[in-house]
Each structure stands twice: as structure tokens, then as C-alpha cells.
Design a protein around this motif. Structure first.
Motif, short mmCIF file in Angstrom:
data_model
loop_
_atom_site.label_atom_id
_atom_site.label_comp_id
_atom_site.label_asym_id
_atom_site.label_seq_id
_atom_site.Cartn_x
_atom_site.Cartn_y
_atom_site.Cartn_z
N PRO A 124 0.06 20.66 -1.76
CA PRO A 124 1.23 19.82 -2.04
C PRO A 124 2.34 20.06 -1.01
O PRO A 124 2.99 19.12 -0.55
N GLU A 125 2.53 21.32 -0.63
CA GLU A 125 3.57 21.66 0.35
C GLU A 125 3.32 20.92 1.68
O GLU A 125 4.24 20.37 2.29
N ALA A 126 2.05 20.89 2.11
CA ALA A 126 1.71 20.22 3.37
C ALA A 126 2.00 18.72 3.27
O ALA A 126 2.47 18.10 4.23
N ALA A 127 1.71 18.15 2.10
CA ALA A 127 1.95 16.71 1.92
C ALA A 127 3.45 16.41 2.01
O ALA A 127 3.87 15.41 2.63
N ILE A 128 4.26 17.26 1.42
CA ILE A 128 5.71 17.05 1.44
C ILE A 128 6.24 17.22 2.87
O ILE A 128 7.04 16.42 3.35
N ARG A 129 5.76 18.23 3.55
CA ARG A 129 6.19 18.46 4.95
C ARG A 129 5.86 17.27 5.82
O ARG A 129 6.65 16.85 6.68
N PHE A 130 4.67 16.72 5.61
CA PHE A 130 4.27 15.55 6.39
C PHE A 130 5.24 14.39 6.12
O PHE A 130 5.70 13.73 7.05
N SER A 131 5.56 14.17 4.84
CA SER A 131 6.45 13.06 4.50
C SER A 131 7.83 13.27 5.12
O SER A 131 8.47 12.32 5.59
N HIS A 188 0.83 -1.18 0.00
CA HIS A 188 0.00 0.00 0.00
C HIS A 188 0.88 1.25 0.00
O HIS A 188 1.53 1.53 0.99
N ARG A 189 0.90 1.98 -1.09
CA ARG A 189 1.70 3.21 -1.14
C ARG A 189 0.79 4.37 -1.51
O ARG A 189 -0.06 4.24 -2.39
N THR A 190 1.00 5.51 -0.87
CA THR A 190 0.17 6.67 -1.21
C THR A 190 0.60 7.20 -2.58
O THR A 190 1.74 6.99 -3.01
N ARG A 191 -0.32 7.90 -3.24
CA ARG A 191 0.01 8.52 -4.54
C ARG A 191 1.19 9.47 -4.36
O ARG A 191 2.02 9.61 -5.25
N ILE A 192 1.25 10.08 -3.19
CA ILE A 192 2.33 11.04 -2.93
C ILE A 192 3.68 10.32 -3.01
O ILE A 192 4.62 10.79 -3.65
N HIS A 193 3.77 9.15 -2.36
CA HIS A 193 5.03 8.42 -2.40
C HIS A 193 5.30 7.84 -3.79
O HIS A 193 6.45 7.77 -4.21
N GLN A 194 4.23 7.46 -4.51
CA GLN A 194 4.45 6.96 -5.87
C GLN A 194 5.03 8.07 -6.75
O GLN A 194 5.98 7.86 -7.50
N ILE A 195 4.45 9.27 -6.62
CA ILE A 195 4.92 10.40 -7.43
C ILE A 195 6.35 10.77 -7.03
O ILE A 195 7.22 10.99 -7.88
N ALA A 196 6.60 10.79 -5.74
CA ALA A 196 7.96 11.14 -5.27
C ALA A 196 8.97 10.13 -5.80
O ALA A 196 10.05 10.51 -6.28
N SER A 197 8.63 8.84 -5.76
CA SER A 197 9.57 7.81 -6.24
C SER A 197 9.87 8.01 -7.72
O SER A 197 11.01 7.82 -8.16
N LYS A 198 8.83 8.40 -8.48
CA LYS A 198 9.02 8.61 -9.92
C LYS A 198 9.98 9.78 -10.15
O LYS A 198 10.91 9.69 -10.95
N VAL A 199 9.75 10.86 -9.41
CA VAL A 199 10.63 12.03 -9.54
C VAL A 199 12.07 11.65 -9.18
O VAL A 199 13.03 12.00 -9.89
N LEU A 200 12.23 10.91 -8.10
CA LEU A 200 13.58 10.59 -7.61
C LEU A 200 14.31 9.61 -8.55
O LEU A 200 15.53 9.49 -8.48
N THR A 232 10.70 21.03 -5.05
CA THR A 232 9.95 21.84 -6.02
C THR A 232 9.34 20.96 -7.10
O THR A 232 8.17 21.12 -7.47
N THR A 233 10.12 20.00 -7.63
CA THR A 233 9.60 19.13 -8.70
C THR A 233 8.42 18.30 -8.18
O THR A 233 7.39 18.18 -8.84
N ILE A 234 8.57 17.74 -6.98
CA ILE A 234 7.49 16.91 -6.42
C ILE A 234 6.25 17.77 -6.19
O ILE A 234 5.13 17.39 -6.51
N ARG A 235 6.48 18.99 -5.68
CA ARG A 235 5.35 19.89 -5.40
C ARG A 235 4.55 20.18 -6.69
O ARG A 235 3.34 20.13 -6.70
N LEU A 236 5.28 20.44 -7.78
CA LEU A 236 4.59 20.74 -9.05
C LEU A 236 3.78 19.54 -9.53
O LEU A 236 2.64 19.68 -9.97
#
Ligand SMILES: C[S@@+](CC[C@H](N)C(=O)[O-])C[C@H]1O[C@@H](n2cnc3c(N)ncnc32)[C@H](O)[C@@H]1O
Length: 275
Positions: free
Chosen positions: A217-224, A155-167, A246-250
């Protein structure tokens, strides 16, 4: 703590900061704290009981448990991050204390000295599960209870899926993480097996729905960043971290709805009795 650091892929315990600790205190009040309260209710904690809150973070849940156990009870919060324990210590009272310590080595705690061990949003950070559970079994009296609320495997959040793609894209891919996923989640069957080989009888193993909302998006990144004590982007050199943010936020902007970023997910809740 040394034992943990030697485990492959173990999260770093040296990326925390005052800011992350304070962010965690604020953000977890409407998140982990609420699921923690439910876990505490599942465990049926009673006045007078002795409770260990293992991986207590900034101590919000430990403070809540101290109210339940009352003046005849006792709560000890243990966490390896000194800055989080510093914040937790502002909540100290006669039946509530905090110590820096690691689930892989609870030598400072006596055998059979607790009725209950709580691990809320902690178990997925353990690369190896048996040693912390054996330590829990050791400090619990026979028939004592352990309660775990944790990330569900697969189970991965969309936020972590997107972050993994960016990274995984240039230039960030020049600095890969040791493992793609930061945490070490288990599924219900694995949880049952871990309990059984460490001297526990499972009493509840349940997948629960959980909905999370981030206003931006900023709040989601801060939480992570705060809930991973800096590990979310901590593998990158400092100069690339703000670029990654910045890339993840966009990219996260695409997930925004009128209610913010909403994630309907699931988590694993488990309790067991020490044999
Ligand atoms: C998301 S926070 C949860 C904090 C708190 N239990 C709560 O409900 O808000 C995860 C916590 O696990 C702790 N943790 C990570 N590795 C640990 C270990 N080896 N032993 C004990 N705690 C650990 C971290 O320091 C962090 O405070």
C-alpha cells in the motif's frame, strides 16, 4: 505557465519536492518508461529526427529517444517542474537538452522545428486540450507526428477510488478538492475530435490493456504522490496529509494479494500526423 494556472482545476505546479522528483525517477523506470518506449516504437522514430518530449519529467524517455535519433538527431525535453528538469539535466548530452516550459506556451520553440512530439503520461494533466495541441502543431513540420499515451476516460484505479472515498470522509472533507478527479482524461472519440480541430489527422487511436502492480500500500501511495507531483494529497493542510496517508494505507491493505496490489486496467494511445 500562467495560462495553465488560470484554468479551473488545473494541477498545482508548486507542490513538487526533491523527494517526489527522485521517487518519480525511480518508480517510473518500471512503469511510464515502459509504456513510453512502446509509444516511441509506434511513432517509428528514426535516426536523425528532431523530437520534442513534452512533459518529459525526469527525462528517462527523452534519454531513450536520444539513443534512437543518434548524433545526427536532436531531442529536447520540456517540463514545467524545475526539480524534475534538474534531475533530467544530469542526462544531457550533445543531442539531448532539457528546458523548463509549459505545453500552454512553447514560445521558446520555433515553428516547424520538430519531426515528432511525444507526450507520455502527460495529456490527462491538461485541463484544456486544444491549446497544447495547437502548440504541438505549430512546432511540428507538416507531416510531423504527435504521439500520446494517456489515462482513459471512465477508468479509475481501485487505489484512486479508495483514496477519493477516504478524502470524502471527515476530517478530510473539510478541505475538498476543486474537482473530485485530479486528471482530465479523454475517450477515443474525444481524442479524435481534438486532433481534427487542431490540424492533425489521427493515425492510431487505441485502448490498450495495462496491468500495474505495487508491492505494498505504501508503494501505491508513493506512486500516486510522485506521479501527480504532490497533487494527490496536496490540497490538504500539511498536518492532515500524513493522517490521510495512514487511513488510505490501511484501506489499501484489503487489496493486497500474494503479488501485491494488482490492477488490470486500460489506457489510451493515440498518434496523429500534422496536416
Ligand atoms: C506522470 S509525469 C510523466 C513524465 C514523463 N513524460 C514520463 O513518461 O515519465 C507527468 C508530467 O506532466 C507534466 N505536466 C503537467 N502539466 C504540464 C503542462 N501544462 N505542460 C507540460 N507538462 C506538464 C508534469 O510536470 C509531469 O512531469
Amino acid at each position: 505557465m500562467g495560462a495553465n494556472l488560470r484554468l479551473v482545476g488545473a494541477p498545482s505546479l508548486s507542490l513538487d519536492s526533491d523527494e517526489l522528483a527522485r521517487d518519480y525517477e525511480r518508480i517510473s523506470a518500471t512503469r511510464q518508461f515502459q509504456s513510453g518506449q512502446r509509444l516511441v516504437a509506434d511513432l517509428g522514430i528514426m535516426p536523425g529526427e528532431h523530437v520534442l518530449d513534452l512533459g518529459c519529467g525526469t527525462g528517462l524517455l527523452a534519454e531513450h529517444i536520444a539513443e534512437i535519433v543518434g548524433p545526427q538527431g536532436r531531442v529536447v525535453g520540456v517540463d514545467p517542474l524545475p526539480l524534475r528538469i534538474e534531475l533530467a539535466r544530469s542526462k544531457r548530452r550533445p543531442n539531448l537538452s532539457f528546458e523548463v516550459g509549459d505545453a500552454y506556451d512553447l514560445d521558446m520553440l520555433q515553428d516547424s522545428s520538430f519531426d515528432v512530439v511525444v507526450m507520455n503520461a502527460v495529456f490527462h494533466w491538461f485541463p484544456e486540450k486544444t491549446r497544447p495541441l495547437l502548440e504541438c502543431a505549430r512546432v511540428l513540420r507538416p507531416d510531423g507526428r504527435v504521439g500520446i499515451g494517456t489515462v482513459l476516460k471512465g477508468h479509475r484505479t481501485r487505489i484512486h477510488q479508495i483514496a477519493s472515498k477516504v478524502l470524502a470522509e471527515p476530517p478530510f472533507d473539510r478541505f475538498p478538492r476543486p474537482r473530485a478527479q485530479l486528471v482530465f482524461p479523454v475517450d477515443p472519440e474525444e481524442m479524435r475530435a481534438f486532433f481534427e480541430i487542431t490540424g492533425f489527422s489521427p493515425s492510431l487511436i487505441e485502448v490498450r490493456e495495462s496491468t500495474r502492480m505495487w508491492p505494498s500500500p505504501e508503494a501505491a501511495i508513493r506512486f500516486s504522490e510522485a506521479s501527480s507531483f504532490g497533487n494527490f494529497l496536496g490540497h490538504l493542510p500539511t498536518e492532515l496529509r500524513s493522517r490521510a496517508r495512514t487511513t488510505i494505507r490501511l484501506r489499501l491493505q484489503n487489496l493486497m494479494t500474494a503479488d501485491g496490489i494488482v490492477h488490470h486496467g486500460q489506457r489510451l494511445v493515440a498518434t496523429a500526423i500534422r496536416k
